[in-house]
Scaffold this active site. Structure first.
Site, PDB file in Angstrom:
ATOM      1  N   THR A   1       0.852  -1.196   0.000  1.00 28.77           N
ATOM      2  CA  THR A   1       0.000   0.000   0.000  1.00 28.77           C
ATOM      3  C   THR A   1       0.880   1.236   0.000  1.00 28.77           C
ATOM      4  O   THR A   1       2.013   1.200   0.493  1.00 28.77           O
ATOM      5  CB  THR A   1      -0.941   0.042   1.237  1.00 28.77           C
ATOM      6  OG1 THR A   1      -1.787   1.190   1.139  1.00 28.77           O
ATOM      7  CG2 THR A   1      -0.189   0.112   2.546  1.00 28.77           C
ATOM      8  N   SER A   2       0.340   2.333  -0.543  1.00 28.23           N
ATOM      9  CA  SER A   2       1.068   3.599  -0.441  1.00 28.23           C
ATOM     10  C   SER A   2       0.474   4.431   0.688  1.00 28.23           C
ATOM     11  O   SER A   2       0.941   5.519   0.979  1.00 28.23           O
ATOM     12  CB  SER A   2       0.964   4.376  -1.759  1.00 28.23           C
ATOM     13  OG  SER A   2      -0.396   4.634  -2.047  1.00 28.23           O
ATOM     14  N   ASN A   3      -0.578   3.895   1.338  1.00 29.53           N
ATOM     15  CA  ASN A   3      -1.308   4.649   2.358  1.00 29.53           C
ATOM     16  C   ASN A   3      -0.800   4.306   3.760  1.00 29.53           C
ATOM     17  O   ASN A   3      -1.041   3.210   4.274  1.00 29.53           O
ATOM     18  CB  ASN A   3      -2.799   4.317   2.212  1.00 29.53           C
ATOM     19  CG  ASN A   3      -3.671   5.117   3.144  1.00 29.53           C
ATOM     20  OD1 ASN A   3      -3.305   5.362   4.298  1.00 29.53           O
ATOM     21  ND2 ASN A   3      -4.823   5.519   2.664  1.00 29.53           N
TER      22      ASN A   3
ATOM     23  N   HIS B   1     -14.149  -2.021   9.041  1.00 30.15           N
ATOM     24  CA  HIS B   1     -14.223  -2.780   7.795  1.00 30.15           C
ATOM     25  C   HIS B   1     -12.885  -3.473   7.504  1.00 30.15           C
ATOM     26  O   HIS B   1     -12.816  -4.642   7.189  1.00 30.15           O
ATOM     27  CB  HIS B   1     -14.588  -1.811   6.662  1.00 30.15           C
ATOM     28  CG  HIS B   1     -13.913  -0.471   6.772  1.00 30.15           C
ATOM     29  ND1 HIS B   1     -14.120   0.358   7.858  1.00 30.15           N
ATOM     30  CD2 HIS B   1     -12.992   0.156   6.001  1.00 30.15           C
ATOM     31  CE1 HIS B   1     -13.376   1.442   7.717  1.00 30.15           C
ATOM     32  NE2 HIS B   1     -12.670   1.343   6.611  1.00 30.15           N
ATOM     33  N   ARG B   2     -11.800  -2.675   7.638  1.00 29.40           N
ATOM     34  CA  ARG B   2     -10.458  -3.197   7.291  1.00 29.40           C
ATOM     35  C   ARG B   2     -10.089  -4.360   8.208  1.00 29.40           C
ATOM     36  O   ARG B   2      -9.586  -5.397   7.765  1.00 29.40           O
ATOM     37  CB  ARG B   2      -9.454  -2.034   7.426  1.00 29.40           C
ATOM     38  CG  ARG B   2      -8.022  -2.371   7.094  1.00 29.40           C
ATOM     39  CD  ARG B   2      -7.219  -1.108   6.799  1.00 29.40           C
ATOM     40  NE  ARG B   2      -7.757  -0.413   5.639  1.00 29.40           N
ATOM     41  CZ  ARG B   2      -8.447   0.734   5.705  1.00 29.40           C
ATOM     42  NH1 ARG B   2      -8.636   1.362   6.841  1.00 29.40           N
ATOM     43  NH2 ARG B   2      -8.943   1.259   4.602  1.00 29.40           N
TER      44      ARG B   2
ATOM     45  N   HIS C   1      -1.748   5.314   6.633  1.00 25.89           N
ATOM     46  CA  HIS C   1      -2.794   5.101   7.648  1.00 25.89           C
ATOM     47  C   HIS C   1      -3.277   3.653   7.607  1.00 25.89           C
ATOM     48  O   HIS C   1      -3.457   3.016   8.636  1.00 25.89           O
ATOM     49  CB  HIS C   1      -3.973   6.038   7.409  1.00 25.89           C
ATOM     50  CG  HIS C   1      -3.609   7.483   7.478  1.00 25.89           C
ATOM     51  ND1 HIS C   1      -3.502   8.153   8.670  1.00 25.89           N
ATOM     52  CD2 HIS C   1      -3.301   8.367   6.515  1.00 25.89           C
ATOM     53  CE1 HIS C   1      -3.160   9.407   8.428  1.00 25.89           C
ATOM     54  NE2 HIS C   1      -3.024   9.569   7.125  1.00 25.89           N
TER      55      HIS C   1
ATOM     56  N   GLU D   1      -4.591   1.608 -10.283  1.00 25.37           N
ATOM     57  CA  GLU D   1      -5.819   0.859 -10.004  1.00 25.37           C
ATOM     58  C   GLU D   1      -6.748   0.951 -11.198  1.00 25.37           C
ATOM     59  O   GLU D   1      -6.936   2.029 -11.745  1.00 25.37           O
ATOM     60  CB  GLU D   1      -6.549   1.479  -8.802  1.00 25.37           C
ATOM     61  CG  GLU D   1      -6.145   0.886  -7.489  1.00 25.37           C
ATOM     62  CD  GLU D   1      -6.944   1.461  -6.326  1.00 25.37           C
ATOM     63  OE1 GLU D   1      -7.976   2.113  -6.542  1.00 25.37           O
ATOM     64  OE2 GLU D   1      -6.497   1.251  -5.193  1.00 25.37           O
TER      65      GLU D   1
ATOM     66  N   GLY E   1      -9.136  10.175   4.985  1.00 27.02           N
ATOM     67  CA  GLY E   1     -10.237   9.989   4.038  1.00 27.02           C
ATOM     68  C   GLY E   1     -11.590  10.438   4.582  1.00 27.02           C
ATOM     69  O   GLY E   1     -11.752  11.578   5.036  1.00 27.02           O
TER      70      GLY E   1
ATOM     71  N   ASP F   1      -8.600  -2.991  -1.116  1.00 29.69           N
ATOM     72  CA  ASP F   1      -9.273  -1.846  -1.693  1.00 29.69           C
ATOM     73  C   ASP F   1     -10.521  -1.579  -0.857  1.00 29.69           C
ATOM     74  O   ASP F   1     -11.170  -2.520  -0.391  1.00 29.69           O
ATOM     75  CB  ASP F   1      -9.668  -2.105  -3.156  1.00 29.69           C
ATOM     76  CG  ASP F   1     -10.067  -0.804  -3.828  1.00 29.69           C
ATOM     77  OD1 ASP F   1      -9.180   0.040  -4.059  1.00 29.69           O
ATOM     78  OD2 ASP F   1     -11.270  -0.598  -4.094  1.00 29.69           O
TER      79      ASP F   1
HETATM   80  P1  IMP Z   1      -8.657   3.079  -1.648  1.00 27.09           P
HETATM   81  O1  IMP Z   1      -8.881   3.119  -3.126  1.00 27.09           O
HETATM   82  O2  IMP Z   1      -8.865   1.731  -1.063  1.00 27.09           O
HETATM   83  O3  IMP Z   1      -7.351   3.657  -1.198  1.00 27.09           O
HETATM   84  O4  IMP Z   1      -9.757   3.975  -0.959  1.00 27.09           O
HETATM   85  C1  IMP Z   1     -10.737   4.728  -1.639  1.00 27.09           C
HETATM   86  C2  IMP Z   1     -10.968   6.030  -0.894  1.00 27.09           C
HETATM   87  O5  IMP Z   1     -11.565   5.739   0.363  1.00 27.09           O
HETATM   88  C3  IMP Z   1      -9.691   6.801  -0.627  1.00 27.09           C
HETATM   89  O6  IMP Z   1      -9.952   8.158  -0.925  1.00 27.09           O
HETATM   90  C4  IMP Z   1      -9.422   6.610   0.843  1.00 27.09           C
HETATM   91  O7  IMP Z   1      -8.876   7.772   1.439  1.00 27.09           O
HETATM   92  C5  IMP Z   1     -10.818   6.322   1.408  1.00 27.09           C
HETATM   93  N1  IMP Z   1     -10.708   5.360   2.501  1.00 27.09           N
HETATM   94  C6  IMP Z   1     -10.202   4.101   2.418  1.00 27.09           C
HETATM   95  N2  IMP Z   1     -10.240   3.511   3.618  1.00 27.09           N
HETATM   96  C7  IMP Z   1     -10.770   4.418   4.479  1.00 27.09           C
HETATM   97  C8  IMP Z   1     -11.025   4.396   5.883  1.00 27.09           C
HETATM   98  O8  IMP Z   1     -10.764   3.416   6.616  1.00 27.09           O
HETATM   99  N3  IMP Z   1     -11.561   5.523   6.392  1.00 27.09           N
HETATM  100  C9  IMP Z   1     -11.853   6.617   5.642  1.00 27.09           C
HETATM  101  N4  IMP Z   1     -11.630   6.697   4.342  1.00 27.09           N
HETATM  102  C10 IMP Z   1     -11.071   5.599   3.758  1.00 27.09           C
END
Ligand code: IMP
Length: 185
Positions: A7-9, A167-168, A11, A36, A140, A65
């Site tokens: 992941t690049s995220n 969820h995660r 958090h 993606e 997010g 995702d």
């Molecule tokens: P991604 O494509 O999985 O990275 O997430 C899609 C969007 O949902 C991105 O803009 C993330 O910032 C947001 N997002 C993903 N997971 C969370 C979360 O746990 N809390 C809030 N926003 C999230």
């Protein structure tokens, strides 16, 4: 065992790292951004990412995702969550929902790749979109998402509190069960 998470995220990594660490499992961060695909489901996007990275990153690895699905908006932004956050942002979602029902869910789909085989694990978190942005933790949509049974937004919680129901982590729990059943964790 060591689990390799792409992941690049930071958090997402931190949430998963903390959960696994408390269970004595080391998480190795493969910090990389990958292209993606756009598709109609979070499952399909997660799967396509794992297929794209297969052969490029040492196995076993996993990625995830996530999408925010608002019932009143028939699931929007769902698989378009990242684009929507970048464009209209949390404020835009709040204005779309003025005077409307606020039920929503987060959905995370983990894809795990081992010996070229991909397995998927889905976790959801039910809740609602708050009336305004609250809190400064997380990332997010966290400031506008209030989990069922909670008074706080996800951005008003510590990582540990968010991890209790998120969820995660729900997806991760199923993934861990899968590894335990096949004797890898
Ligand atoms: P991604 O494509 O999985 O990275 O997430 C899609 C969007 O949902 C991105 O803009 C993330 O910032 C947001 N997002 C993903 N997971 C969370 C979360 O746990 N809390 C809030 N926003 C999230």
């Amino acid at each position: 065992m060591i689990l390799r998470f792409i992941t690049s995220n930071e958090h997402k990594y931190e949430e998963i790292r903390q959960y696994l660490k408390e269970r004595g499992i080391e998480c190795q961060w493969v910090r990389m951004k990958y292209e993606e695909i756009q598709d109609d489901t979070t499952e399909a996007i997660s799967l396509a990412s794992a297929q794209y990275l297969r052969g490029k990153v040492e196995e076993p690895f996993f990625l995830e995702d996530t999408g925010l699905y608002v019932k009143e908006l028939r699931g929007f932004p769902g698989p378009y969550s990242s684009y929507v956050l970048r464009t209209i942002g949390n404020e835009g979602i709040l204005s779309l929902l003025k005077g409307r029902e606020r039920d929503a869910i987060f959905k995370t789909v983990i894809s795990y790749c081992e010996n070229g085989n991909i397995s998927q694990f889905t976790g959801i978190l039910k809740g609602r979109i708050g009336e305004y942005e609250r809190g400064s933790s997380g990332f997010g949509f966290d400031p506008i998402f209030i989990p069922e049974g909670s008074e706080k937004s996800l951005a008003e919680m510590s990582i540990r509190e968010k991890n209790e129901h998120s969820h995660r982590i729900n997806a991760l729990r199923q993934f861990m069960e899968f590894l335990e059943n096949k004797g890898s964790a």
